[in-house]
Write a protein that holds these residues in place. Structure first.
Motif, PDB file in Angstrom:
ATOM      1  N   PHE A 197       0.924  -1.239   0.086  1.00  0.00           N
ATOM      2  CA  PHE A 197      -0.022   0.021  -0.114  1.00  0.00           C
ATOM      3  C   PHE A 197       0.754   1.228  -0.048  1.00  0.00           C
ATOM      4  O   PHE A 197       1.268   1.671   1.182  1.00  0.00           O
ATOM      5  N   PHE A 198       1.208   1.770  -1.158  1.00  0.00           N
ATOM      6  CA  PHE A 198       2.134   3.063  -1.301  1.00  0.00           C
ATOM      7  C   PHE A 198       1.748   3.917  -2.348  1.00  0.00           C
ATOM      8  O   PHE A 198       1.172   3.389  -3.325  1.00  0.00           O
ATOM      9  N   LEU A 199       2.229   5.028  -2.325  1.00  0.00           N
ATOM     10  CA  LEU A 199       2.271   6.177  -3.326  1.00  0.00           C
ATOM     11  C   LEU A 199       3.032   5.798  -4.381  1.00  0.00           C
ATOM     12  O   LEU A 199       4.242   5.099  -4.520  1.00  0.00           O
ATOM     13  N   ASN A 200       2.590   5.701  -5.750  1.00  0.00           N
ATOM     14  CA  ASN A 200       3.134   4.990  -6.767  1.00  0.00           C
ATOM     15  C   ASN A 200       3.461   6.036  -7.821  1.00  0.00           C
ATOM     16  O   ASN A 200       4.129   5.846  -9.184  1.00  0.00           O
ATOM     17  N   HIS A 201       2.631   7.368  -7.824  1.00  0.00           N
ATOM     18  CA  HIS A 201       2.794   8.281  -8.935  1.00  0.00           C
ATOM     19  C   HIS A 201       2.422   9.814  -8.233  1.00  0.00           C
ATOM     20  O   HIS A 201       1.654   9.945  -7.346  1.00  0.00           O
ATOM     21  N   ALA A 202       3.324  10.632  -8.674  1.00  0.00           N
ATOM     22  CA  ALA A 202       3.220  12.223  -8.313  1.00  0.00           C
ATOM     23  C   ALA A 202       3.321  12.928  -9.341  1.00  0.00           C
ATOM     24  O   ALA A 202       4.324  12.633 -10.345  1.00  0.00           O
ATOM     25  N   GLU A 203       2.862  13.968  -9.677  1.00  0.00           N
ATOM     26  CA  GLU A 203       2.925  15.050 -10.536  1.00  0.00           C
ATOM     27  C   GLU A 203       2.999  16.511  -9.902  1.00  0.00           C
ATOM     28  O   GLU A 203       2.194  16.556  -9.114  1.00  0.00           O
ATOM     29  N   LEU A 204       3.913  17.124 -10.532  1.00  0.00           N
ATOM     30  CA  LEU A 204       3.837  18.704 -10.274  1.00  0.00           C
ATOM     31  C   LEU A 204       3.379  19.155 -11.266  1.00  0.00           C
ATOM     32  O   LEU A 204       3.784  19.026 -12.669  1.00  0.00           O
ATOM     33  N   ARG A 205       2.238  20.287 -11.047  1.00  0.00           N
ATOM     34  CA  ARG A 205       1.767  21.019 -12.323  1.00  0.00           C
ATOM     35  C   ARG A 205       1.637  22.517 -11.788  1.00  0.00           C
ATOM     36  O   ARG A 205       1.563  22.868 -10.642  1.00  0.00           O
ATOM     37  N   ASP A 206       1.588  23.411 -12.780  1.00  0.00           N
ATOM     38  CA  ASP A 206       1.759  24.928 -12.531  1.00  0.00           C
ATOM     39  C   ASP A 206       0.116  25.477 -12.399  1.00  0.00           C
ATOM     40  O   ASP A 206      -0.646  24.650 -12.566  1.00  0.00           O
ATOM     41  N   GLN A 207       0.030  26.707 -12.263  1.00  0.00           N
ATOM     42  CA  GLN A 207      -1.178  27.250 -12.104  1.00  0.00           C
ATOM     43  C   GLN A 207      -2.159  27.190 -13.300  1.00  0.00           C
ATOM     44  O   GLN A 207      -3.042  27.185 -13.234  1.00  0.00           O
ATOM     45  N   ASN A 208      -1.674  26.915 -14.681  1.00  0.00           N
ATOM     46  CA  ASN A 208      -2.188  26.698 -15.835  1.00  0.00           C
ATOM     47  C   ASN A 208      -2.419  25.146 -15.910  1.00  0.00           C
ATOM     48  O   ASN A 208      -2.803  24.924 -17.026  1.00  0.00           O
ATOM     49  N   ASP A 209      -2.433  24.136 -15.143  1.00  0.00           N
ATOM     50  CA  ASP A 209      -2.357  22.924 -15.112  1.00  0.00           C
ATOM     51  C   ASP A 209      -1.400  22.101 -16.133  1.00  0.00           C
ATOM     52  O   ASP A 209      -1.768  21.172 -16.676  1.00  0.00           O
ATOM     53  N   GLN A 210      -0.254  22.803 -16.340  1.00  0.00           N
ATOM     54  CA  GLN A 210       0.711  22.306 -17.225  1.00  0.00           C
ATOM     55  C   GLN A 210       1.775  21.417 -16.370  1.00  0.00           C
ATOM     56  O   GLN A 210       2.047  21.970 -15.352  1.00  0.00           O
ATOM     57  N   ARG A 211       1.953  20.266 -16.876  1.00  0.00           N
ATOM     58  CA  ARG A 211       2.643  19.324 -16.146  1.00  0.00           C
ATOM     59  C   ARG A 211       4.324  20.160 -16.035  1.00  0.00           C
ATOM     60  O   ARG A 211       4.896  20.412 -17.183  1.00  0.00           O
ATOM     61  N   LEU A 212       4.864  20.001 -14.753  1.00  0.00           N
ATOM     62  CA  LEU A 212       6.122  20.388 -14.436  1.00  0.00           C
ATOM     63  C   LEU A 212       7.097  19.272 -14.540  1.00  0.00           C
ATOM     64  O   LEU A 212       8.317  19.439 -14.740  1.00  0.00           O
ATOM     65  N   ALA A 213       6.674  18.307 -13.807  1.00  0.00           N
ATOM     66  CA  ALA A 213       7.578  16.914 -13.471  1.00  0.00           C
ATOM     67  C   ALA A 213       6.573  15.818 -13.018  1.00  0.00           C
ATOM     68  O   ALA A 213       5.342  16.106 -12.750  1.00  0.00           O
ATOM     69  N   SER A 214       6.904  14.694 -13.423  1.00  0.00           N
ATOM     70  CA  SER A 214       6.328  13.369 -12.861  1.00  0.00           C
ATOM     71  C   SER A 214       7.241  12.344 -12.389  1.00  0.00           C
ATOM     72  O   SER A 214       8.544  12.355 -12.645  1.00  0.00           O
ATOM     73  N   LEU A 215       6.806  11.716 -11.362  1.00  0.00           N
ATOM     74  CA  LEU A 215       7.660  10.699 -10.680  1.00  0.00           C
ATOM     75  C   LEU A 215       6.856   9.551 -10.564  1.00  0.00           C
ATOM     76  O   LEU A 215       5.556   9.409 -10.172  1.00  0.00           O
TER      77      LEU A 215
END
Length: 254
Positions: A197-215
């Protein structure tokens, strides 16, 4: 799920310095019987060089094998970084993170991990020319970090706080550093009677909902994960999270 984000104090943002190109004939700086296996398993036997421009910063000895701080620094490559993979070669569950920084996110990441025993740590950085640059370090440990019972699960009402995010954004000029902690047990399935039971995905997005990075995150990441990112430019940032049970969480940082 509930979330909250709190701002903390500002911190210094170090700058990358130029470095010399890697020697394609350089030997493995931390010789390991497992390197050939992971070269095939994770990198698909692609072209690579051992490169000391990829910095892995970890303590020489893991005082708490359940919470080992690790920094991966590939800023020497500037905007040429496409992807960063990290793993602990002798862990029962070796993979740590698969990080894809966008144009505004520098190729630097801090994270806390579990260590089962003394092991080589690797970070492989893929640049736009298709070459993997591999950084390495050794860490010693008394052992047991991957098979120790969860501390989170001993806390009353821990289920009510899953997905809460604590952290802050520390500005410096036109860049800033995000420091975040996410409440989650990150169960790796190695403790009797407790499934994965673990976190398997993360995303950073900006104020315009554009993806900054993914993990992509893996069970070698410590419970209550700590994450750090360097972001260029102003604007609000959103952190989107998902675990392997399908739960989704979100936090906003000014």
């Amino acid at each position: 799920m509930n979330w909250r984000a709190t701002c903390l104090l500002a911190c210094w943002l170090p700058l990358a310095t130029p470095a010399l190109a890697a020697d394609p004939q350089a030997p493995d700086p931390v010789p390991s019987v497992m390197w050939a296996f992971y070269h095939k398993q994770l990198l698909g036997e692609a072209a690579f060089v051992f490169d000391d421009r990829v910095k892995l910063l970890a303590p020489p000895f893991a005082e708490d094998a359940r919470q080992v701080p690790l920094e991966i620094d590939a800023r020497a490559f500037g905007g040429e970084v496409v992807r960063i993979l990290a793993w602990a070669e002798l862990n029962p569950l070796p993979r740590i993170v698969d990080f894809e920084p966008g144009e505004r996110v520098l190729p630097w990441l801090s994270i806390r991990i579990r260590i089962e025993q003394a092991t080589p740590l690797r970070a492989a950085v893929l640049t736009r020319d298709g070459l993997w640059h591999v950084g390495s370090t050794l860490i010693d440990a008394a052992g047991g970090g991957c098979t120790a019972p969860s501390v989170v699960r001993t806390q009353p009402g821990w289920e009510e706080h899953i997905g809460e995010v604590l952290g802050g954004r520390y500005p410096r000029g036109d860049a800033s550093r995000l420091r975040l902690q996410v409440s989650h047990p990150m169960d790796n399935g190695l403790v009797s009677g407790i499934p994965e039971f673990f976190l398997n995905h993360a995303e950073l997005r900006d104020q315009n909902d554009q993806r900054l990075a993914s993990l992509e995150l893996f069970p070698a990441v410590s419970e209550n994960p700590n994450l750090g990112f360097d972001i260029q430019g102003p604007g609000q940032t959103r952190l989107l999270l998902r675990d392997n049970s399908g739960n989704q969480f979100e936090a906003r940082l000014p």
